[in-house]
Design a protein around this motif. Sequence first.
Motif, PDB file in Angstrom:
ATOM      1  N   ALA A   1     -32.389 -44.032  21.802  1.00 50.03           N
ATOM      2  CA  ALA A   1     -31.774 -42.846  21.188  1.00 50.03           C
ATOM      3  C   ALA A   1     -31.460 -41.773  22.227  1.00 50.03           C
ATOM      4  CB  ALA A   1     -32.701 -42.278  20.116  1.00 50.03           C
ATOM      5  N   ILE A   2     -32.019 -41.920  23.435  1.00 47.84           N
ATOM      6  CA  ILE A   2     -31.843 -40.876  24.452  1.00 47.84           C
ATOM      7  C   ILE A   2     -30.430 -40.944  25.028  1.00 47.84           C
ATOM      8  CG2 ILE A   2     -32.613 -40.025  26.707  1.00 47.84           C
ATOM      9  CD1 ILE A   2     -35.420 -41.048  26.021  1.00 47.84           C
ATOM     10  N   GLY A   3     -29.706 -39.863  24.869  1.00 45.42           N
ATOM     11  CA  GLY A   3     -28.361 -39.757  25.451  1.00 45.42           C
ATOM     12  C   GLY A   3     -27.349 -40.720  24.875  1.00 45.42           C
TER      13      GLY A   3
ATOM     14  N   LEU B   1     -37.448 -32.321  20.759  1.00 49.64           N
ATOM     15  CA  LEU B   1     -37.353 -32.192  22.216  1.00 49.64           C
ATOM     16  C   LEU B   1     -35.889 -32.428  22.559  1.00 49.64           C
ATOM     17  CD1 LEU B   1     -38.933 -31.761  24.827  1.00 49.64           C
ATOM     18  CD2 LEU B   1     -39.348 -34.194  24.928  1.00 49.64           C
ATOM     19  N   VAL B   2     -35.250 -31.396  23.053  1.00 52.80           N
ATOM     20  CA  VAL B   2     -33.789 -31.428  23.200  1.00 52.80           C
ATOM     21  C   VAL B   2     -33.417 -31.701  24.655  1.00 52.80           C
ATOM     22  CG1 VAL B   2     -31.669 -30.136  22.786  1.00 52.80           C
ATOM     23  CG2 VAL B   2     -33.682 -29.730  21.341  1.00 52.80           C
ATOM     24  N   GLY B   3     -32.532 -32.648  24.864  1.00 56.34           N
ATOM     25  CA  GLY B   3     -32.069 -32.959  26.212  1.00 56.34           C
ATOM     26  C   GLY B   3     -30.712 -32.344  26.474  1.00 56.34           C
ATOM     27  N   SER B   4     -29.672 -33.174  26.398  1.00 59.68           N
ATOM     28  CA  SER B   4     -28.344 -32.705  26.826  1.00 59.68           C
ATOM     29  C   SER B   4     -27.822 -31.529  26.009  1.00 59.68           C
ATOM     30  CB  SER B   4     -27.342 -33.855  26.845  1.00 59.68           C
ATOM     31  OG  SER B   4     -27.536 -34.677  25.750  1.00 59.68           O
TER      32      SER B   4
ATOM     33  N   GLY C   1     -34.216 -37.367  21.284  1.00 60.00           N
ATOM     34  CA  GLY C   1     -33.197 -38.415  21.406  1.00 60.00           C
ATOM     35  C   GLY C   1     -31.949 -38.015  20.650  1.00 60.00           C
ATOM     36  N   SER C   2     -30.926 -37.537  21.403  1.00 58.83           N
ATOM     37  CA  SER C   2     -29.627 -37.178  20.828  1.00 58.83           C
ATOM     38  C   SER C   2     -29.723 -36.125  19.715  1.00 58.83           C
ATOM     39  CB  SER C   2     -28.916 -38.443  20.313  1.00 58.83           C
ATOM     40  OG  SER C   2     -28.694 -39.346  21.361  1.00 58.83           O
ATOM     41  N   VAL C   3     -30.633 -35.179  19.917  1.00 57.63           N
ATOM     42  CA  VAL C   3     -30.776 -34.115  18.901  1.00 57.63           C
ATOM     43  C   VAL C   3     -29.636 -33.108  19.064  1.00 57.63           C
ATOM     44  CG1 VAL C   3     -32.206 -32.156  18.171  1.00 57.63           C
ATOM     45  CG2 VAL C   3     -33.290 -34.327  18.787  1.00 57.63           C
TER      46      VAL C   3
ATOM     47  N   HIS D   1     -41.785 -39.301  30.561  1.00 60.56           N
ATOM     48  CA  HIS D   1     -40.416 -39.458  30.055  1.00 60.56           C
ATOM     49  C   HIS D   1     -39.931 -40.866  30.419  1.00 60.56           C
ATOM     50  CE1 HIS D   1     -36.070 -38.903  29.672  1.00 60.56           C
ATOM     51  NE2 HIS D   1     -36.379 -37.932  28.819  1.00 60.56           N
TER      52      HIS D   1
ATOM     53  N   GLU E   1     -39.826 -40.444  21.666  1.00 54.58           N
ATOM     54  CA  GLU E   1     -38.453 -40.537  22.152  1.00 54.58           C
ATOM     55  C   GLU E   1     -38.074 -42.008  22.289  1.00 54.58           C
ATOM     56  OE1 GLU E   1     -37.012 -36.750  24.288  1.00 54.58           O
ATOM     57  OE2 GLU E   1     -37.745 -38.152  25.762  1.00 54.58           O
TER      58      GLU E   1
HETATM   59  O1  LIG Z   1     -34.661 -37.247  26.945  1.00 58.91           O
HETATM   60  C1  LIG Z   1     -34.466 -36.352  26.184  1.00 58.91           C
HETATM   61  C2  LIG Z   1     -35.265 -35.119  26.245  1.00 58.91           C
HETATM   62  O2  LIG Z   1     -36.342 -35.300  27.084  1.00 58.91           O
HETATM   63  C3  LIG Z   1     -33.446 -36.451  25.151  1.00 58.91           C
HETATM   64  O3  LIG Z   1     -32.199 -36.344  25.749  1.00 58.91           O
HETATM   65  P1  LIG Z   1     -30.918 -36.251  24.808  1.00 58.91           P
HETATM   66  O4  LIG Z   1     -31.161 -35.134  23.823  1.00 58.91           O
HETATM   67  O5  LIG Z   1     -29.797 -35.938  25.767  1.00 58.91           O
HETATM   68  O6  LIG Z   1     -30.759 -37.569  24.138  1.00 58.91           O
END
Ligand SMILES: O=C(CO)COP(=O)(O)O
Length: 172
Positions: free
Chosen positions: A85-87, A145-148, A125-127, A14, A81
């Motif tokens: 785009a992440i968060g 792959l969903v984060g927050s 990334g921001s899904v 990651h 990812e």
């Molecule tokens: O890093 C992530 C999942 O591993 C993505 O995070 P977000 O969905 O919060 O952008």
Amino acid sequence: MLTELGARYVILGHSERRQNHGETDAVIRQKVKAATAAGLIPIVCIGEHLAERNEGRAASVLAGQIEGSLTRGFRGIVAYEPVWAIGSGITPSHEELQRKLSLIRALLPMRLMTDDIRVPVLYGGSVTSVQTPSLLSIDGLDGVLVGSASLEAQSFLDIIRAATEVPSSSPS
Ligand SMILES: O=C(CO)COP(=O)(O)O
């Protein structure tokens, strides 16, 4: 230990691990080997930083990460990812994502040295549930792959619902 707890998958590489914990491609490749030997399915994250994208270096970054962090007989999942785009609330356009996926799909058999293994590729990334149907309609994308958005039960349920309503596309 993870398998004793019932885990089946492990996320490796990651961007936060790469950036904040010194996880190099070589370290990730060792972890892929260890995870596979332990019976876990590795999900290996790859993705370029914003500056690399803007300088036109995304393709070489992705190629280096695929070459460096995957093992030759890799049996697992790749998650694209983009770090930017992440968060961030920003997701790549369809055109950009399609281009990157085509590139990743072209690079994988070169690294694995076979066309016989089809590696599932996810986008992260921001899904949110809003983009999930359109993301999953992209050729060559197998999931998200969903984060927050997974931290809140309702928004995660909405994503699962949106994903299950997408007609499945034939593998590319
Ligand atoms: O890093 C992530 C999942 O591993 C993505 O995070 P977000 O969905 O919060 O952008």
